[in-house]
Design an enzyme around this catalytic site. Structure first.
Site, mmCIF file in Angstrom:
data_model
loop_
_atom_site.group_PDB
_atom_site.id
_atom_site.type_symbol
_atom_site.label_atom_id
_atom_site.label_comp_id
_atom_site.label_asym_id
_atom_site.label_seq_id
_atom_site.Cartn_x
_atom_site.Cartn_y
_atom_site.Cartn_z
ATOM 1 N N ALA A 14 0.824 -1.212 0.000
ATOM 2 C CA ALA A 14 0.000 0.000 0.000
ATOM 3 C C ALA A 14 0.856 1.260 0.000
ATOM 4 O O ALA A 14 0.606 2.202 -0.764
ATOM 5 C CB ALA A 14 -0.938 -0.008 1.201
ATOM 6 N N SER A 41 8.668 -2.885 -0.681
ATOM 7 C CA SER A 41 7.942 -3.372 -1.853
ATOM 8 C C SER A 41 8.215 -4.842 -2.141
ATOM 9 O O SER A 41 8.783 -5.209 -3.152
ATOM 10 C CB SER A 41 8.335 -2.531 -3.076
ATOM 11 N N CYS A 45 3.159 -12.584 0.538
ATOM 12 C CA CYS A 45 2.400 -13.783 0.163
ATOM 13 C C CYS A 45 3.308 -14.886 -0.378
ATOM 14 O O CYS A 45 2.927 -16.058 -0.390
ATOM 15 C CB CYS A 45 1.349 -13.431 -0.898
ATOM 16 N N ASP A 286 -3.491 -3.195 4.990
ATOM 17 C CA ASP A 286 -3.960 -4.082 6.051
ATOM 18 C C ASP A 286 -4.173 -3.397 7.396
ATOM 19 O O ASP A 286 -4.675 -4.019 8.334
ATOM 20 C CB ASP A 286 -2.968 -5.231 6.250
ATOM 21 N N LYS A 364 -21.177 -31.465 -6.116
ATOM 22 C CA LYS A 364 -19.918 -32.068 -6.549
ATOM 23 C C LYS A 364 -19.987 -32.219 -8.061
ATOM 24 O O LYS A 364 -20.936 -32.771 -8.599
ATOM 25 C CB LYS A 364 -19.723 -33.432 -5.894
ATOM 26 N N TRP A 437 -22.111 -27.618 -18.746
ATOM 27 C CA TRP A 437 -22.612 -26.738 -17.693
ATOM 28 C C TRP A 437 -21.470 -26.546 -16.694
ATOM 29 O O TRP A 437 -21.069 -27.491 -16.015
ATOM 30 C CB TRP A 437 -23.824 -27.342 -16.974
ATOM 31 N N ARG A 445 -28.179 -23.742 -10.694
ATOM 32 C CA ARG A 445 -29.392 -24.432 -11.139
ATOM 33 C C ARG A 445 -30.024 -25.244 -9.979
ATOM 34 O O ARG A 445 -31.242 -25.281 -9.832
ATOM 35 C CB ARG A 445 -29.061 -25.363 -12.303
#
Length: 451
Positions: A14, A41, A45, A286, A364, A437, A445
């Protein structure tokens, strides 16, 4: 005419996003960044992947060095400088220089607070013993790597089953270390509903991890200054090393004497422009609060994506622009060995807390056409508002493409789509990449029948 001076507290995502943006828009600003660690910088992660050996050198996680910032951007990034206090009445900050162990006051015309989060560590007995690590900065990653190289630990205990805990479990497994996770929650991954957390639990056990849920840390045992065991409210677990994965808290304790308002979780309260309640003071990343676009409530989340975006917004506005940060839908993903675990939106417990009438389902499916070689199982959970069918949240676990599909749901949440809208989406199809699908549409669905 006197140059305007911007002071930035915190030199990671940030802070440096904001400082770089201000420099692009305002070439004449004086910009000073104070960073407690020796790096600027960098990608926190990436630390678990450095520890696992997937990333060979720590330097690969560094985007830009302090030398690069001064050379290319004329931004004075002062590492090993910690801000101890902010005097908002007199527009100055008290800085401790770890290089020469001196302290000084630095004035500012504009101030950005981007101090990030800190790994939560309860002050239980022996919590400072050697071999106990929080994973937050590159220095912490270096210490863990050096400890493993020197001591060759056989057994590790991870306290907390969140993102850091699970990613570190993978890293330690790849190092050949026996891993045990303890978590006070009913299931690991409290950012998922317990029914999906149970599936993560099963995945971890399959990978050889021992898990003890509904257990709280009591204290640590040590011998000659080195941790030897983790003691919970139910048992004692031998440990050669301990990783703290109990969550992240905003790093804001140094603001106690300022007039900057904090939330109940001690995150800095900001408006949509990342401004605090104090004139000429902004906050991002954060350490700052944001807004959940699904619940429309104030929200705290510690993510690199949010840090970079809010830093850009703050920098734009410090430079004289008018950019707003809309908020988040709390999308996150992690990878544990071959499994991807993803989530976005609200949990069932949050729907209950916000008194939202909801329905949910888990399906699933397969990641590819069922007949195509190496199609993998994938589990999709959707939560929707009863009556309207508006999507409220989604969680996905699978061996591939959970991350891809959670982004579809994140987009749907941001656009306030209904289950029918999701069913109607023109998603791509080919046997090697998806069933006809898509699993998120199959889940929609099934759930729409309950609306």
């Amino acid at each position: 005419m006197k140059k305007k001076k911007l002071v930035v507290i915190g030199g990671d995502a940030a802070g440096m996003s904001a400082a770089s943006k201000v420099r692009r828009e305002q070439p004449d600003f004086e910009i000073i960044v104070f960073e407690k660690s020796e790096y600027t910088s960098y990608s926190a992660c990436g630390i678990p992947y450095f520890i696992s050996g997937k990333v060979e050198n720590l330097e690969e996680l560094i985007v830009r060095s302090p030398e690069k910032f001064i050379e290319k951007y004329n931004i004075k990034a002062k590492t090993l400088h910690e801000v101890l206090e902010v005097d908002t009445d007199n527009n100055k900050v008290l800085v401790h220089n770890y290089n020469d162990k001196t302290q000084f006051w630095e004035s500012y015309d504009a101030l950005l607070i981007a101090t990030g989060g800190k790994a939560f560590c309860p002050e239980v007995k022996n919590h400072t013993a050697d071999g106990i690590f929080g994973i937050q900065t590159l220095n912490s990653g270096k210490k863990v790597d050096a400890f493993i190289t020197k001591h060759q630990p056989k057994k590790a205990v991870i306290v907390g089953g969140g993102y850091i805990g699970l990613e570190m479990a993978e890293a330690l497994i790849l190092k050949g270390i026996e891993v045990t996770i303890i978590d006070r929650a009913k299931e690991v991954m409290a950012t998922l509903d317990p029914d999906m957390g149970k599936k993560v639990h099963e995945v971890l056990v399959e990978l050889g991890v021992t898990i003890f849920n509904s257990e709280s840390l009591s204290y640590f045992e040590e011998k000659e200054g080195k941790v030897t065991a983790v003691v919970t409210d139910k048992k004692t677990i031998k440990a050669d090393m301990v990783i703290l994965g109990m969550g992240t808290a905003p790093n804001t304790s140094f603001l106690a004497k300022s007039k900057i308002k904090l939330s109940d979780r001690k995150a800095i309260k900001v408006n949509r422009y990342q401004q605090t309640n104090v004139k000429n003071v902004w906050a991002a990343g954060d350490c700052a609060e944001t807004k959940n676009l699904v619940s429309n409530k104030p929200f705290y989340i510690a993510l690199g994506t949010v840090a970079n975006k809010t830093g850009l917004v703050a920098g734009t506005n410090i430079a004289g622009g008018t950019l707003k940060f809309p908020g988040v839908v709390a999308t996150a993903v992690c990878k544990i060995c071959v499994y991807e675990i993803a989530r976005t939106g609200l949990l069932e417990s949050e729907c209950v807390a916000f008194k939202i009438d909801f329905v949910s389902t888990i399906i699933k499916s397969k990641t590819r056409a069922h007949y195509y070689p190496e199609a993998k199982d994938i589990f999709v959970k959707l939560i929707a508002e009863k009556g309207t069918g508006k999507l409220l949240g989604g969680q996905i676990i699978g061996e591939e493409d959970a991350a891809k599909r959670i982004d579809v749901l994140a987009t749907a949440l941001t656009s306030k789509l209904t289950l029918q809208n999701i069913i109607d989406l023109d998603l791509s199809y080919a046997p090697p990449v998806s069933p006809v699908w898509d699993p998120v549409q199959t889940a929609a669905r099934k759930l729409i029948n309950r609306i």
